[in-house]
Motif scaffolding. Structure first.
Motif, mmCIF file in Angstrom:
data_model
loop_
_atom_site.group_PDB
_atom_site.id
_atom_site.type_symbol
_atom_site.label_atom_id
_atom_site.label_comp_id
_atom_site.label_asym_id
_atom_site.label_seq_id
_atom_site.Cartn_x
_atom_site.Cartn_y
_atom_site.Cartn_z
ATOM 1 N N ALA A 1 6.727 23.914 8.752
ATOM 2 C CA ALA A 1 5.906 22.856 9.350
ATOM 3 C C ALA A 1 5.374 21.907 8.282
ATOM 4 O O ALA A 1 5.317 20.697 8.497
ATOM 5 N N GLY A 2 5.008 22.444 7.145
ATOM 6 C CA GLY A 2 4.546 21.594 6.053
ATOM 7 C C GLY A 2 5.642 20.695 5.510
ATOM 8 O O GLY A 2 5.414 19.512 5.241
ATOM 9 N N ILE A 3 6.845 21.230 5.380
ATOM 10 C CA ILE A 3 7.980 20.424 4.932
ATOM 11 C C ILE A 3 8.297 19.352 5.968
ATOM 12 O O ILE A 3 8.578 18.200 5.627
ATOM 13 N N ALA A 4 8.230 19.715 7.253
ATOM 14 C CA ALA A 4 8.493 18.746 8.321
ATOM 15 C C ALA A 4 7.457 17.627 8.326
ATOM 16 O O ALA A 4 7.807 16.461 8.516
ATOM 17 N N GLU A 5 6.196 17.956 8.109
ATOM 18 C CA GLU A 5 5.164 16.921 8.039
ATOM 19 C C GLU A 5 5.390 16.013 6.837
ATOM 20 O O GLU A 5 5.192 14.810 6.914
ATOM 21 N N TYR A 6 5.810 16.580 5.726
ATOM 22 C CA TYR A 6 6.081 15.797 4.527
ATOM 23 C C TYR A 6 7.243 14.826 4.758
ATOM 24 O O TYR A 6 7.204 13.682 4.340
ATOM 25 N N LEU A 7 8.288 15.302 5.453
ATOM 26 C CA LEU A 7 9.461 14.474 5.724
ATOM 27 C C LEU A 7 9.314 13.650 6.999
ATOM 28 O O LEU A 7 10.204 12.863 7.329
ATOM 29 N N ASP A 8 8.240 13.864 7.746
ATOM 30 C CA ASP A 8 7.942 13.151 8.987
ATOM 31 C C ASP A 8 9.028 13.357 10.042
ATOM 32 O O ASP A 8 9.535 12.409 10.633
ATOM 33 N N THR B 1 10.796 21.891 14.326
ATOM 34 C CA THR B 1 11.882 22.704 14.877
ATOM 35 C C THR B 1 13.192 22.437 14.141
ATOM 36 O O THR B 1 13.980 23.359 13.927
ATOM 37 N N VAL B 2 13.409 21.206 13.737
ATOM 38 C CA VAL B 2 14.631 20.861 12.994
ATOM 39 C C VAL B 2 14.660 21.606 11.658
ATOM 40 O O VAL B 2 15.682 22.190 11.282
ATOM 41 N N ILE B 3 13.542 21.601 10.965
ATOM 42 C CA ILE B 3 13.467 22.305 9.678
ATOM 43 C C ILE B 3 13.654 23.802 9.887
ATOM 44 O O ILE B 3 14.352 24.462 9.110
ATOM 45 N N ARG B 4 13.059 24.346 10.927
ATOM 46 C CA ARG B 4 13.203 25.784 11.198
ATOM 47 C C ARG B 4 14.653 26.146 11.484
ATOM 48 O O ARG B 4 15.151 27.180 11.010
ATOM 49 N N LEU B 5 15.340 25.324 12.277
ATOM 50 C CA LEU B 5 16.753 25.593 12.574
ATOM 51 C C LEU B 5 17.613 25.497 11.317
ATOM 52 O O LEU B 5 18.500 26.332 11.103
ATOM 53 N N ILE B 6 17.355 24.492 10.489
ATOM 54 C CA ILE B 6 18.090 24.365 9.227
ATOM 55 C C ILE B 6 17.832 25.585 8.353
ATOM 56 O O ILE B 6 18.750 26.114 7.720
ATOM 57 N N TRP B 7 16.581 26.050 8.325
ATOM 58 C CA TRP B 7 16.231 27.214 7.498
ATOM 59 C C TRP B 7 16.945 28.468 7.997
ATOM 60 O O TRP B 7 17.446 29.267 7.207
ATOM 61 N N VAL B 8 17.027 28.652 9.315
ATOM 62 C CA VAL B 8 17.722 29.817 9.871
ATOM 63 C C VAL B 8 19.211 29.750 9.548
ATOM 64 O O VAL B 8 19.814 30.754 9.140
ATOM 65 N N CYS C 1 0.859 -1.191 0.000
ATOM 66 C CA CYS C 1 0.000 0.000 0.000
ATOM 67 C C CYS C 1 0.894 1.239 0.000
ATOM 68 O O CYS C 1 1.648 1.458 0.937
ATOM 69 N N MET C 2 0.803 2.006 -1.037
ATOM 70 C CA MET C 2 1.584 3.227 -1.146
ATOM 71 C C MET C 2 0.685 4.426 -0.821
ATOM 72 O O MET C 2 -0.305 4.649 -1.503
ATOM 73 N N VAL C 3 1.032 5.147 0.208
ATOM 74 C CA VAL C 3 0.289 6.347 0.569
ATOM 75 C C VAL C 3 0.945 7.526 -0.132
ATOM 76 O O VAL C 3 2.143 7.753 -0.001
ATOM 77 N N GLU C 4 0.149 8.258 -0.880
ATOM 78 C CA GLU C 4 0.677 9.400 -1.612
ATOM 79 C C GLU C 4 0.821 10.581 -0.660
ATOM 80 O O GLU C 4 -0.144 11.049 -0.073
ATOM 81 N N LYS C 5 2.052 11.060 -0.516
ATOM 82 C CA LYS C 5 2.309 12.222 0.326
ATOM 83 C C LYS C 5 2.183 13.481 -0.515
ATOM 84 O O LYS C 5 2.567 13.498 -1.675
#
Length: 70
Positions: A24-31, A35-42, A4-8
C-alpha cells in the motif's frame, strides 16, 4: 513561471495495510491502486521465488507512515 515540486516519501501505509503496509505504501508513492502492487508482488513471489524475502526486507527498511508524518 514557478514550478512547485512536492517531495514524495516512501513509507509503509498505516491504514491501507494487509500485512505490514509495504504494498500500500508503494502504491501510494506511485499513485496507483494497491491491488495492482499486491498482484505484481504475488506474481513476483511465484515466478521469481524471492518475493517473501524482499517483502520482509522492505518491511524492515521502509519506515512506518506515522514515523514520517510527525
Amino acid at each position: 513561471m514557478v514550478i512547485c515540486m512536492v517531495e514524495k516519501k516512501l513509507y509503509r501505509s498505516e491504514y491501507n495495510r494487509m500485512i505490514a503496509g509495504v504494498c500500500a505504501g508503494i502504491a501510494e508513492y506511485l499513485d496507483i491502486d494497491p491491488t495492482v502492487i499486491r498482484l505484481i508482488w504475488v506474481l513476483f513471489t511465484f515466478f521469481v521465488g524471492s518475493g517473501v524475502l524482499v517483502y520482509i526486507i522492505a518491511c524492515l527498511i521502509i519506515p512506518n507512515e506515522n514515523e514520517i508524518k510527525k
